[in-house]
Design an enzyme around this catalytic site. Structure first.
Site, PDB file in Angstrom:
ATOM      1  CG  ASP A   1      46.254 -47.143 -19.423  1.00  0.00           C
ATOM      2  OD1 ASP A   1      45.109 -47.145 -19.925  1.00  0.00           O
ATOM      3  OD2 ASP A   1      46.543 -47.698 -18.349  1.00  0.00           O
TER       4      ASP A   1
ATOM      5  CB  SER B   1      42.859 -48.277 -13.030  1.00  0.00           C
ATOM      6  OG  SER B   1      43.963 -49.079 -13.060  1.00  0.00           O
ATOM      7  N   GLY B   2      42.931 -45.130 -13.495  1.00  0.00           N
ATOM      8  CA  GLY B   2      42.213 -44.014 -14.116  1.00  0.00           C
ATOM      9  C   GLY B   2      42.139 -42.800 -13.212  1.00  0.00           C
TER      10      GLY B   2
ATOM     11  CG  HIS C   1      43.713 -50.228 -17.843  1.00  0.00           C
ATOM     12  ND1 HIS C   1      44.589 -49.300 -17.334  1.00  0.00           N
ATOM     13  CD2 HIS C   1      43.082 -50.759 -16.788  1.00  0.00           C
ATOM     14  CE1 HIS C   1      44.493 -49.284 -16.025  1.00  0.00           C
ATOM     15  NE2 HIS C   1      43.587 -50.169 -15.656  1.00  0.00           N
TER      16      HIS C   1
ATOM     17  N   GLY D   1      41.524 -50.925  -8.779  1.00  0.00           N
ATOM     18  CA  GLY D   1      40.356 -50.082  -8.487  1.00  0.00           C
ATOM     19  C   GLY D   1      40.711 -48.604  -8.516  1.00  0.00           C
TER      20      GLY D   1
END
Ligand code: ARG
Length: 838
Positions: free
Chosen positions: A690, A786-787, A642, A784
């Protein structure tokens, strides 16, 4: 002197007199005896004389002044002229810019003649002039008339719906400040409105100054000036090919020496047909379509809304795709190097996708239904109907899909296929496992419509009849994927249903250590001593049949030990479990005292230490922190899909990866991005799949190994049971309402939450998701992060594994709403498929 007296007697008579008075102030006065007339004359004469004398005296000064004035005026005039010329020829040009649009529409009721295929034929020119004139008059009388410059007709082709399909360019010249006044929607609305006003009866064709234009066929897209110039008539880089006879393959080979920059091939075929392009091999450097790319359009001009497919990666196994009508455009962008495209194209007659299927009574697969033109990619537009007939009312139809799933439609649109099954609407989605969809009706009608914006994966399903009163055979359990599995497989610790529906809401299996019956697989060789006798952790390196809970060695053999990978002990016979283990072993320098570290709280987190999470990466979009990532090697990072899936975020040139960083701005290495590999099944609606890989342009230097280090990837069998503690790290917000991002990398400890519990909190949790948090919610990831990684150790002192990737959550840090992570162990094959030699 008399004059002087006279004047003083007169007082001040005029300016000249005053001047005289001053100039003769020191002159002595004589008494005059002449008569008055003579006196007057004399006075006049003297006055003139004096004035003349005075003027004579002033002249040199006056000349200089005049000259100066004259020069100033001349210079001024020259400057004004120069400035105007400059403005007209340079600044005016610069402050105006051309805005280019590519458009198309169908002119109905006009017969297509073959001469229209050649832009230099007189027939083309006269038809083009007519259409050009009509479009021009529409825009000349519109609100943007002053900005409209011209229309250029680029192609006239025959159309499957009849008439002539027109492709054209429109150019507007817009002062910079007025940019938005020629927005794409406005320009297209002007044309549509004009047709709309002239619609006759209830048809979609309106008459624009006698030109019958189909309103439904109008499409206008903003385009690039470079596309306009490179596709312009006479361009060296445009080829036109025509397939007149269906099913005849025409070879298509392109080499980079062919042009270097953007080159186009326009394909057309006979009316009533569609075009199938087969890419047999495509040799390019993968770069997310930034440098090398083949973009295939469903039109003859490069229009954003008509992209059929983009090839950004090299192709080695054939892929084919089909257009919606009888036109297709291939746009090649090939940079220097040995770039080769090999393929073919052919005209195919449009498929009438309508089938009557009578099923036999017996069990077993009766046949296959496929997406149109399978194995070609799913077209952008299609419609299929299958009408099934069952021999008895007790039977229904079971459709078994390979990698596709039907789900009841909710409020959102279907992105990967729209289905109507007996009047109920479903959406299709791609998954990485098989599913069975059952229709409990005797003569069901199944309608399928393509609904993807571009070509998508094809699908196929085998159909069979089933007993509506008992979908699964005796002794079987019905999974929510529609599969039937033996009852004894329920709660056996293995995902037999492929969506864990057989493993959900299972009571915790009892630890029966004493009995002779086998212990639940969950406890066997999981690295924890579950039986006091230790019998659950013995003979763990013994070979066993391969399953989701066994570890597979390099030689293909499987052993019972679940977490054998990189645990410091060679468990496999070939020792492959301890190969490639230069990962997940940080050496933090304890520069910050722990008490100081606890001062700054995030969502329950604390400051990380220098070197503590050397795989942590900060991904900056347009110079700002946007996501986290983890290093997998010196060239590859892993993150969440995402972070890069929206169009604006997909350009690798907008991103920078900051590696070896504790405080924002102090990275040991900042790397440019070559490309992103976003999971092909990523679902933006529910965040399923994701996951994304990020390839750096250059490997980071090995001299930075002390600060930057990869994290270990888990084995597919890796299990960390409920309650196992892991760490989530990132520079994301410290609370839901936070407005300022922290400077120092934050870490928070969270526990793995069972899938059942997580489903109780959220409902829709896929097997590709994993939850972690604390019941109070106090520790969590936030926007922030994420990932970024969820890093877990099998035991203290062991190596760190990337168990999860920060994906989503409801708010941040809310009680009983844990963080949801991508379950990395499910993607090991996918990762290895994209990163060889990892
Ligand atoms: N989607 C968020 C991001 O883009 C991450 C959210 C994680 N939320 C949570 N409560 N754990 O950064």
């Amino acid at each position: 002197m008399e004059t002087a007296r006279e004047e003083s007697a007169q007082g001040s008579e005029d300016d000249a007199a005053q001047e005289d008075a001053t100039s003769v102030a020191d002159v002595s006065v004589e008494v005059a005896t002449v008569d008055a007339t003579l006196n007057k004359l004399c006075r006049r004469y003297n006055r003139r004389r004096r004035r003349a004398k005075k003027i004579k005296k002033k002249n040199p000064i006056l000349d200089l002044q005049n000259l100066a004035i004259l020069i100033t005026v001349v210079v001024f005039v020259i400057v004004v002229i120069m400035w105007s010329l400059l403005w007209v020829f340079i600044f005016r040009r610069e402050s105006n810019s051309g805005v280019y649009f590519a458009g198309m529409f169908r002119v109905a009721n006009v017969e297509f003649i073959p001469e229209y295929r050649h832009a230099d034929s007189s027939e083309f020119v006269s038809m083009a002039n007519r259409i050009q004139h009509v479009i021009t008059s529409v825009y000349r009388t519109s609100s943007v008339s002053r900005l409209y410059k011209q229309t250029v007709i680029s192609d006239l082709s025959n159309n499957n719906q009849g008439g002539v399909l027109v492709h054209f360019w429109m150019i507007f010249v817009v002062p910079h400040l007025k940019g938005p006044s020629v927005c794409e929607d406005c320009v297209s609305a002007i044309l549509k409105d004009s047709v709309h006003m002239s619609l006759k009866n209830r048809s979609s064709v309106g008459f624009l100054q006698g030109l019958p234009v189909d309103i439904d066929s109008i499409l206008v897209n903003v385009a690039l000036r470079s596309d306009y110039s490179s596709t312009a008539v006479g361009s060296q880089c445009v080829d036109k090919l025509y397939a007149g006879v269906p099913d005849v393959s025409i070879p298509l080979n392109v080499f980079s020496s062919w042009g270097g920059l953007s080159c186009y091939i326009k394909l057309t075929s006979a009316p009533g047909s569609v075009i199938r392009l087969t890419v047999k091999s495509f040799r390019i450097d993968p770069s997310d379509c930034v440098y090398d790319a083949l973009t295939v359009y469903d039109s003859l001009l490069p229009m954003r809304g008509m992209i059929l497919f983009r090839f950004c990666e090299p192709v080695s196994a054939p892929i084919s795709l089909v257009s919606t009508s009888n036109v297709m455009l291939l746009s090649f962008r090939l940079t220097q190097g040995n770039k080769i495209f090999q393929g073919l194209f052919q005209a195919l007659m449009e498929e009438q996708c309508m089938n009557m299927i009578a099923l036999p009574a017996g069990p077993g697969d009766a046949g296959v239904i496929t997406s149109p033109f399978n194995p070609s990619l799913l077209p952008r537009q299609c419609s299929c109907t299958w009408m099934f007939q069952m021999p008895s009312s007790a039977l229904g139809v079971a459709l078994r899909f390979q990698n596709y799933m039907l789900k009841l439609k909710d409020l959102q649109n279907c992105e990967h296929g729209w289905w109507k099954v007996n009047e109920i609407i479903y959406c299709g989605n791609y998954v990485d496992h098989s599913t069975v969809f059952r229709i409990p009706a005797q003569n069901p009608e199944v309608v399928f419509r393509c609904s993807s914006r571009s070509a998508a994966q094809p699908f196929s399903a085998t159909y069979s009849s089933y007993n509506t009163s008992q979908p699964c055979p005796e002794g079987h359990f019905l999974c929510s994927t529609g599969l039937c599995v033996e009852k004894f497989r329920r709660c056996d610790g293995l995902d037999d249903c492929q969506d864990e529906s057989d493993e959900i809401f299972c009571s915790k299996p009892p630890k029966i250590c004493e009995s002779s019956s086998p212990l639940h697989p969950l406890y066997i060789c999981n690295g924890e001593m579950d039986c006091s006798s230790g019998k659950d952790e013995i003979n763990c390196t013994q070979e066993t049949s391969c399953s989701g809970v066994s570890y597979q060695c390099g030689n293909g053999a499987c052993i019972l030990k679940k977490n054998a990978k990189c645990d410091g002990l060679p468990d496999c016979y070939d020792r492959s479990d301890e190969k490639d283990c230069a990962c997940g072993n940080p050496t933090p320098s304890k520069r910050v005292s722990d008490s100081a570290a606890t001062q700054q709280r995030i969502v329950g987190g604390i400051n990380a230490l220098e070197g503590e999470w050397p795989w942590q990466v900060s991904m900056h979009f347009s110079g700002q922190l946007y996501c986290g990532a983890s290093a997998l090697s010196d060239e590859w990072l892993i993150s969440a899909a995402h972070c890069f899936s929206k169009e604006r975020l997909a350009d690798p040139r907008m991103w920078m990866a900051h590696l070896g960083m504790l405080n924002q701005g102090n990275a040991k290495h900042v790397a440019e991005i070559r490309r992103f590999v976003v999971h092909e099944y990523y679902n933006a609606r529910n965040f399923d799949y994701d996951i994304a890989l990020v390839q750096l342009k250059k490997a980071w230097p090995s001299s930075l190994a002390q600060y930057i280090q990869p994290i270990c990837l888990p084995a597919p069998s890796q299990t960390f049971t409920e309650g196992h503690r892991c760490w989530v790290t990132g520079w994301g917000y410290r609370s839901e309402q936070d407005k300022v991002l922290p400077t120092v990398l934050q870490k928070a400890e969270v526990s793995i939450i069972s899938q059942s519990e997580c489903k109780r909190s959220y409902g829709a949790i896929s097997p590709r998701m994993l939850c972690a948090g604390v019941p109070s919610g106090e520790q969590d990831a936030c926007r922030g992060d994420s990932g970024g990684p969820l890093s877990c150790q099998a035991h203290s002192g062991g190596r760190w594994f990337l168990t999860g990737i920060v994906s989503w959550g409801s708010g941040c840090g809310r009680p009983n709403l844990p963080g949801v992570y991508t379950r990395v162990a499910k993607f090991i094959d996918w990762i290895q498929r994209h990163i060889q030699n990892l």
